[in-house]
Structures are given as structure tokens and as C-alpha cells.
Motif scaffolding. Structure first.
Motif, PDB file in Angstrom:
ATOM      1  N   TYR A   1     -18.281   6.261  16.116  1.00 54.26           N
ATOM      2  CA  TYR A   1     -17.350   6.457  14.779  1.00 54.26           C
ATOM      3  C   TYR A   1     -18.108   5.693  13.762  1.00 54.26           C
ATOM      4  CZ  TYR A   1     -15.132   2.186  15.872  1.00 54.26           C
ATOM      5  OH  TYR A   1     -14.870   0.717  16.384  1.00 54.26           O
ATOM      6  N   ASP A   2     -17.866   6.056  12.633  1.00 57.35           N
ATOM      7  CA  ASP A   2     -18.373   5.049  11.092  1.00 57.35           C
ATOM      8  C   ASP A   2     -17.066   5.351  10.265  1.00 57.35           C
ATOM      9  OD1 ASP A   2     -19.934   3.943   9.623  1.00 57.35           O
ATOM     10  OD2 ASP A   2     -20.617   5.691   8.674  1.00 57.35           O
ATOM     11  N   ALA A   3     -16.732   4.222   9.896  1.00 52.55           N
ATOM     12  CA  ALA A   3     -15.655   4.203   8.868  1.00 52.55           C
ATOM     13  C   ALA A   3     -16.150   3.647   7.625  1.00 52.55           C
ATOM     14  CB  ALA A   3     -14.135   3.649   9.619  1.00 52.55           C
ATOM     15  N   GLU A   4     -16.335   4.299   6.621  1.00 50.04           N
ATOM     16  CA  GLU A   4     -16.943   3.343   5.313  1.00 50.04           C
ATOM     17  C   GLU A   4     -15.461   3.097   4.868  1.00 50.04           C
ATOM     18  OE1 GLU A   4     -20.130   2.997   3.945  1.00 50.04           O
ATOM     19  OE2 GLU A   4     -20.781   3.866   6.115  1.00 50.04           O
ATOM     20  N   SER A   5     -14.484   3.937   4.653  1.00 52.06           N
ATOM     21  CA  SER A   5     -13.490   3.475   4.031  1.00 52.06           C
ATOM     22  C   SER A   5     -12.370   4.498   4.768  1.00 52.06           C
ATOM     23  CB  SER A   5     -13.518   3.640   2.369  1.00 52.06           C
ATOM     24  OG  SER A   5     -13.516   5.123   2.365  1.00 52.06           O
ATOM     25  N   ALA A   6     -11.146   4.347   3.905  1.00 53.88           N
ATOM     26  CA  ALA A   6      -9.902   5.336   4.574  1.00 53.88           C
ATOM     27  C   ALA A   6     -10.178   6.701   4.153  1.00 53.88           C
ATOM     28  CB  ALA A   6      -8.559   4.807   3.909  1.00 53.88           C
ATOM     29  N   ASN A   7     -10.952   6.922   3.161  1.00 54.48           N
ATOM     30  CA  ASN A   7     -11.278   8.180   2.650  1.00 54.48           C
ATOM     31  C   ASN A   7     -12.573   8.868   3.253  1.00 54.48           C
ATOM     32  OD1 ASN A   7      -8.687   8.711   1.332  1.00 54.48           O
ATOM     33  ND2 ASN A   7      -9.536   7.295  -0.265  1.00 54.48           N
ATOM     34  N   GLU A   8     -13.650   7.966   3.912  1.00 56.33           N
ATOM     35  CA  GLU A   8     -14.746   8.273   4.153  1.00 56.33           C
ATOM     36  C   GLU A   8     -15.082   7.839   5.599  1.00 56.33           C
ATOM     37  OE1 GLU A   8     -19.482   8.225   2.574  1.00 56.33           O
ATOM     38  OE2 GLU A   8     -17.961   7.842   1.109  1.00 56.33           O
ATOM     39  N   TRP A   9     -15.163   8.841   6.530  1.00 57.91           N
ATOM     40  CA  TRP A   9     -15.132   8.501   7.960  1.00 57.91           C
ATOM     41  C   TRP A   9     -15.744   9.514   8.742  1.00 57.91           C
ATOM     42  CZ3 TRP A   9     -12.194  11.430  11.095  1.00 57.91           C
ATOM     43  CH2 TRP A   9     -11.049  12.021  10.358  1.00 57.91           C
ATOM     44  N   ARG A  10     -16.473   9.223   9.814  1.00 58.77           N
ATOM     45  CA  ARG A  10     -16.822  10.307  10.938  1.00 58.77           C
ATOM     46  C   ARG A  10     -16.543   9.673  12.424  1.00 58.77           C
ATOM     47  NH1 ARG A  10     -23.086  10.885   9.561  1.00 58.77           N
ATOM     48  NH2 ARG A  10     -22.950   8.653   9.210  1.00 58.77           N
ATOM     49  N   SER A  11     -16.173  10.620  13.221  1.00 60.75           N
ATOM     50  CA  SER A  11     -15.917  10.362  14.590  1.00 60.75           C
ATOM     51  C   SER A  11     -16.529  11.614  15.518  1.00 60.75           C
ATOM     52  CB  SER A  11     -14.383  10.368  14.409  1.00 60.75           C
ATOM     53  OG  SER A  11     -14.090  10.078  15.879  1.00 60.75           O
ATOM     54  N   LEU A  12     -17.076  11.071  16.507  1.00 58.30           N
ATOM     55  CA  LEU A  12     -17.729  11.978  17.592  1.00 58.30           C
ATOM     56  C   LEU A  12     -17.413  11.655  18.889  1.00 58.30           C
ATOM     57  CD1 LEU A  12     -19.403  14.447  18.335  1.00 58.30           C
ATOM     58  CD2 LEU A  12     -21.409  12.836  17.792  1.00 58.30           C
ATOM     59  N   SER A  13     -16.832  12.403  19.683  1.00 55.80           N
ATOM     60  CA  SER A  13     -16.392  12.217  20.995  1.00 55.80           C
ATOM     61  C   SER A  13     -17.220  13.175  21.953  1.00 55.80           C
ATOM     62  CB  SER A  13     -14.867  12.500  21.158  1.00 55.80           C
ATOM     63  OG  SER A  13     -14.456  12.343  22.466  1.00 55.80           O
ATOM     64  N   LEU A  14     -17.754  12.599  22.869  1.00 56.66           N
ATOM     65  CA  LEU A  14     -18.703  13.190  23.959  1.00 56.66           C
ATOM     66  C   LEU A  14     -18.127  13.211  25.264  1.00 56.66           C
ATOM     67  CD1 LEU A  14     -20.973  11.286  22.197  1.00 56.66           C
ATOM     68  CD2 LEU A  14     -21.850  13.354  22.274  1.00 56.66           C
ATOM     69  N   THR A  15     -18.384  13.890  26.097  1.00 54.18           N
ATOM     70  CA  THR A  15     -18.102  14.071  27.478  1.00 54.18           C
ATOM     71  C   THR A  15     -19.312  14.663  28.170  1.00 54.18           C
ATOM     72  OG1 THR A  15     -16.798  16.090  27.545  1.00 54.18           O
ATOM     73  CG2 THR A  15     -15.501  13.999  27.521  1.00 54.18           C
ATOM     74  N   GLY A  16     -19.343  14.278  29.514  1.00 54.40           N
ATOM     75  CA  GLY A  16     -20.165  14.662  30.349  1.00 54.40           C
ATOM     76  C   GLY A  16     -20.632  13.884  31.392  1.00 54.40           C
ATOM     77  N   PRO A  17     -21.354  14.336  32.522  1.00 57.35           N
ATOM     78  CA  PRO A  17     -21.607  13.552  33.756  1.00 57.35           C
ATOM     79  C   PRO A  17     -22.554  12.131  33.320  1.00 57.35           C
ATOM     80  CG  PRO A  17     -23.346  15.494  33.646  1.00 57.35           C
ATOM     81  CD  PRO A  17     -21.952  15.504  32.637  1.00 57.35           C
TER      82      PRO A  17
END
Length: 149
Positions: free
Chosen positions: A82-98
Motif C-alpha cells: 500500500y501507499d498512502a500519500e494522503s486521505a484522498n490519495e492512496w493505493r492498496s493491493l492485496s495478493l494471494t498465492g502459494p
């Protein structure tokens, strides 16, 4: 709040290309492993091969490592970036795998992928290492959301 304001404040799903770009830009996230029904979460540097695999290097200290033990018996793992620049600008990526330990012939792939990894300085002053192990997570599923990016 109007419908337009709600739409503007709602996160968007990331495309596959956006998720690949995000993984290439970032170099640290949180690895989640199951430990007796409770998540064991550990911040980890990672490398991304640009396609479908994350690589990790475990620095091993002491006689045993909880991270190593749980990784060796985990069939599946979850990883969060994840990357949270501010309350209005953020990205989040969840991955699963072996998650599995890499073979001797995969170290070149790991080294190439780890170029974008973030490496803390803290380990240079730590107790002598027992060794290093390489692991890979083959991405089976990923979901990325973003807002304002």
C-alpha cells in the motif's frame, strides 16, 4: 451528499497494468502467514518479476525463525502493498498465492526481481546471520483499489 460527490469519493479498482506498475514502483509490503488460526504479519522487502511472481529474501538470525517455519508450512500466503500519500490519495493491493522456498537455479531470477526492493539498514548491525533463504509467491489472485491516483 450528491451522487456525483459519492462517485468522486469512491475508490476505483486498479487494472492489471496498474497493479503491475504499482508492484514495480514499491519495494516493501506486509506478508501474512497463518499461525494457529491467527495471522502472523511481517513487513517484507520484495521484488517483482513484472509478470506474476514476488520474491523475498529472508535474513535468518538465531537458531530458528518463526517467519521461516510458518513460510515452510504455508500452502498459501497473503501479501499487502500500500501507499498512502494522503486521505484522498492512496493505493492498496492485496495478493494471494502459494509461497515456497526457491530452488538453487532460481537465485538469478530472485536477484533480478529484487532490484526494486527496499532494504533497511538495521540488519548490518544485527547479530551474525545464520543464513539467507529465498522465497517466491506465485500470484494466483490480486485485487487493487485506489483513490485519487
Amino acid at each position: 451528499m450528491s451522487i456525483d460527490e459519492i462517485r468522486e469519493s469512491s475508490p476505483d479498482f486498479m487494472t492489471d497494468d496498474q497493479m503491475r506498475e504499482f508492484l514495480t514502483e514499491e519495494g516493501v509490503g506486509v506478508l501474512g502467514l497463518l499461525d494457529e488460526g491467527v495471522p502472523y504479519l511481517v513487513p517484507m522487502s520484495f521484488g517483482f518479476d513484472g509478470d506474476s511472481t514476488l520474491y523475498f529474501v529472508f535474513l535468518l538470525f538465531g537458531t530458528e525463525s518463526r517467519k521461516e517455519t510458518l513460510s515452510d508450512r504455508a500452502g498459501q500466503a497473503r501479501f499487502l502493498v500500500y501507499d498512502a500519500e494522503s486521505a484522498n490519495e492512496w493505493r492498496s493491493l492485496s495478493l494471494t498465492g502459494p509461497l515456497r522456498e526457491i530452488e538453487d537455479d532460481e537465485w538469478t531470477d530472485l536477484r533480478d526481481a529484487m532490484e526494486n526492493a527496499w532494504h533497511p539498514d538495521v540488519f548490518s548491525a544485527a547479530d551474525p546471520m545464520r543464513g539467507i533463504e529465498g522465497y517466491r509467491l506465485e500470484i494466483d489472485e490480486w485485487t487493487g483499489i485506489q483513490h485519487g491516483s
